[in-house]
Scaffold this motif. Structure first.
Motif, PDB file in Angstrom:
ATOM      1  N   LEU A 131       0.814  -1.134   0.015  1.00 29.53           N
ATOM      2  CA  LEU A 131       0.034  -0.069   0.025  1.00 29.53           C
ATOM      3  C   LEU A 131       0.921   1.296   0.165  1.00 29.53           C
ATOM      4  CD1 LEU A 131      -2.629   1.561   0.167  1.00 29.53           C
ATOM      5  CD2 LEU A 131      -2.686   1.137   2.723  1.00 29.53           C
ATOM      6  N   ILE A 132       2.046   1.298   0.978  1.00 28.81           N
ATOM      7  CA  ILE A 132       2.849   2.487   0.805  1.00 28.81           C
ATOM      8  C   ILE A 132       3.485   2.678  -0.360  1.00 28.81           C
ATOM      9  CG2 ILE A 132       4.975   3.049   1.808  1.00 28.81           C
ATOM     10  CD1 ILE A 132       4.230   2.026   4.330  1.00 28.81           C
ATOM     11  N   SER A 133       3.889   1.799  -1.230  1.00 29.66           N
ATOM     12  CA  SER A 133       4.325   1.915  -2.745  1.00 29.66           C
ATOM     13  C   SER A 133       3.263   2.226  -3.504  1.00 29.66           C
ATOM     14  CB  SER A 133       4.885   0.449  -3.146  1.00 29.66           C
ATOM     15  OG  SER A 133       5.974   0.149  -2.433  1.00 29.66           O
ATOM     16  N   GLU A 134       1.817   1.869  -3.526  1.00 28.63           N
ATOM     17  CA  GLU A 134       0.898   2.437  -4.102  1.00 28.63           C
ATOM     18  C   GLU A 134       0.800   3.703  -4.092  1.00 28.63           C
ATOM     19  OE1 GLU A 134      -2.398   0.083  -3.470  1.00 28.63           O
ATOM     20  OE2 GLU A 134      -1.501  -1.810  -4.461  1.00 28.63           O
ATOM     21  N   LEU A 135       0.892   4.320  -2.878  1.00 25.27           N
ATOM     22  CA  LEU A 135       0.893   5.693  -2.419  1.00 25.27           C
ATOM     23  C   LEU A 135       1.958   6.701  -3.166  1.00 25.27           C
ATOM     24  CD1 LEU A 135      -0.775   5.540   1.258  1.00 25.27           C
ATOM     25  CD2 LEU A 135      -1.825   6.058  -0.980  1.00 25.27           C
ATOM     26  N   GLY A 136       3.052   5.979  -3.544  1.00 25.84           N
ATOM     27  CA  GLY A 136       4.224   6.781  -4.128  1.00 25.84           C
ATOM     28  C   GLY A 136       5.346   6.860  -3.136  1.00 25.84           C
ATOM     29  N   PHE A 137       5.254   6.135  -2.028  1.00 25.81           N
ATOM     30  CA  PHE A 137       6.391   6.340  -1.034  1.00 25.81           C
ATOM     31  C   PHE A 137       7.404   5.122  -1.119  1.00 25.81           C
ATOM     32  CE2 PHE A 137       2.898   8.782   0.985  1.00 25.81           C
ATOM     33  CZ  PHE A 137       3.563  10.045   1.165  1.00 25.81           C
ATOM     34  N   ALA A 138       8.688   5.373  -0.613  1.00 27.39           N
ATOM     35  CA  ALA A 138       9.610   4.345  -0.162  1.00 27.39           C
ATOM     36  C   ALA A 138       9.281   4.181   1.081  1.00 27.39           C
ATOM     37  CB  ALA A 138      10.941   4.679  -0.332  1.00 27.39           C
ATOM     38  N   VAL A 139       9.230   2.763   1.633  1.00 27.90           N
ATOM     39  CA  VAL A 139       9.020   2.397   2.676  1.00 27.90           C
ATOM     40  C   VAL A 139      10.106   2.847   3.720  1.00 27.90           C
ATOM     41  CG1 VAL A 139       8.615   0.480   4.443  1.00 27.90           C
ATOM     42  CG2 VAL A 139       7.558   0.389   2.111  1.00 27.90           C
ATOM     43  N   PRO A 140       9.930   3.774   4.568  1.00 23.96           N
ATOM     44  CA  PRO A 140      11.013   4.135   5.627  1.00 23.96           C
ATOM     45  C   PRO A 140      11.485   3.343   6.511  1.00 23.96           C
ATOM     46  CG  PRO A 140       9.051   5.262   6.262  1.00 23.96           C
ATOM     47  CD  PRO A 140       8.763   4.398   4.937  1.00 23.96           C
ATOM     48  N   PRO A 141      12.654   3.215   7.031  1.00 21.01           N
ATOM     49  CA  PRO A 141      13.127   2.432   8.257  1.00 21.01           C
ATOM     50  C   PRO A 141      12.498   2.797   9.362  1.00 21.01           C
ATOM     51  CG  PRO A 141      14.889   2.920   6.832  1.00 21.01           C
ATOM     52  CD  PRO A 141      14.029   3.844   6.406  1.00 21.01           C
ATOM     53  N   PRO A 177     -10.189   4.408  -4.387  1.00 24.38           N
ATOM     54  CA  PRO A 177     -10.626   3.320  -3.787  1.00 24.38           C
ATOM     55  C   PRO A 177      -9.687   2.456  -3.096  1.00 24.38           C
ATOM     56  CG  PRO A 177     -10.184   2.984  -6.145  1.00 24.38           C
ATOM     57  CD  PRO A 177      -9.884   4.295  -5.841  1.00 24.38           C
ATOM     58  N   LEU A 178      -9.123   3.192  -1.905  1.00 32.33           N
ATOM     59  CA  LEU A 178      -8.235   2.519  -1.080  1.00 32.33           C
ATOM     60  C   LEU A 178      -9.055   1.744   0.190  1.00 32.33           C
ATOM     61  CD1 LEU A 178      -5.876   5.711  -0.830  1.00 32.33           C
ATOM     62  CD2 LEU A 178      -5.497   3.542  -2.268  1.00 32.33           C
TER      63      LEU A 178
END
Length: 322
Positions: A131-141, A177-178
């Motif tokens: 979901l985070i990737s779909e929102l355009g973000f890299a997953v942060p540590p 549609p999230l």
């Protein structure tokens, strides 16, 4: 609920029946922009966190105390351009911003509400990275910030995030549609991670160690002086703090308010032992984070002080208090 990015219809449609990853609007969480050339120096003398450690790639978790070491708030602090932005529950944000503005007149620092510029969401659940990737973000540590299109994603813990989004972005998100969830889904997760926030009845009542802030990197014991430091440092180096935050669970329809008593059984009697800090109830599964004596054990019999008086069981904390 008073927001320009979340309608009453959208809010009423949010469900607690979610599976997997979710995004939850958090209209009860607010932000405060802190500007001016002295913003870091000023907050360094006001908070438990070390502003010298704040970069564009991370965020700080901290507390704001009065002179006796009792908390006005706990918050998350990040950077936006040359400004700082603090995110906190509305009650504690109101308390801290009033105090910061009162004494900020002696420094080159400015404060402005972020409510007309930013919205707050909570993210979590299984497969949240997708979901985070779909929102355009890299997953942060954990402890880091990921930035995209003017929005900030803060990784509070493994699989547990806060999203600060510009209002236009927030409105666009709400139209997609999230897998939206009700706020209590994220709040229950927050509790299960051993995190908390201050609601009105407990503002000015607790020292940071009572909410385990020393265990979740929200107190620096090596920075310079700040308001309340004497009490906070004394509790670390000389002891004396006899209370801590614990996760409790019950099968109950109750949703107790902050400050509600927790009772312990002593022989045939029940005595007040602690109090609720935050509560979330999903499908009659009650989750609490509560302040209790720090020598409490799972063998102790606890109950909520309410008409139904449900029995409470202690759930292990996901971190060590030592």
């Amino acid at each position: 609920m008073h927001t320009s990015w979340l309608t009453a219809e959208q809010y009423s449609s949010l469900s607690s029946q979610v599976q997997g990853a979710f995004i939850a609007p958090l209209p009860a969480f607010e932000s405060l922009l802190i500007g001016g050339v002295d913003n870091r120096k000023y907050l360094q003398g006001q908070t438990t966190c070390d502003l010298d450690q704040l970069t564009n790639d991370n965020f700080l978790h901290g507390a704001h105390c009065d002179a006796k070491g009792k908390m006005w708030s706990q918050f998350y602090l990040a950077t936006i351009d040359e400004q700082l932005i603090s995110i906190a529950f509305r009650d504690e944000m109101a308390a801290s911003s009033a105090q910061w503005k009162k004494f900020g007149v002696f420094s080159k620092v400015s404060f402005s509400s972020g409510q007309q510029q930013y919205a707050v969401f909570g993210l979590g659940g299984d497969n949240i990275a997708t979901l985070i990737s779909e929102l355009g973000f890299a997953v942060p540590p954990i402890g880091s910030v990921s930035r995209y299109n003017g929005a900030l994603l803060l990784a509070l813990a493994e699989g547990h995030f806060l999203l600060l989004a510009p209002l236009d972005t927030a409105k666009q998100l709400m139209a997609q549609p999230l897998p939206f969830a009700a706020p209590n889904v994220w709040l229950a997760q927050h509790i299960r991670y051993g995190y908390s926030y201050l609601e009105q009845p407990l503002i000015g009542a607790l020292v940071p160690q009572m909410l385990n802030l020393q265990a979740i990197d929200a107190i620096s014991f090596t920075k310079g002086c700040y308001i309340g430091q004497e009490t906070v440092a004394r509790l670390k180096y000389r002891g004396g703090n006899k209370r801590a935050a614990y996760i409790l669970q019950a099968n109950s329809a109750d949703l107790p308010a902050a400050g509600t008593d927790i009772e312990i059984q002593l022989g045939e009697n029940w005595r007040r032992s602690g109090q609720v800090v935050n509560a979330a109830n999903i499908n009659n599964q009650l989750w609490l984070i509560a302040v209790l004596p720090n020598d409490i054990t799972p063998a102790d019999s606890l109950r909520l002080s309410s008409d139904s008086a449900p029995a409470l069981s202690i759930v292990p904390l996901p971190y060590s208090l030592n």
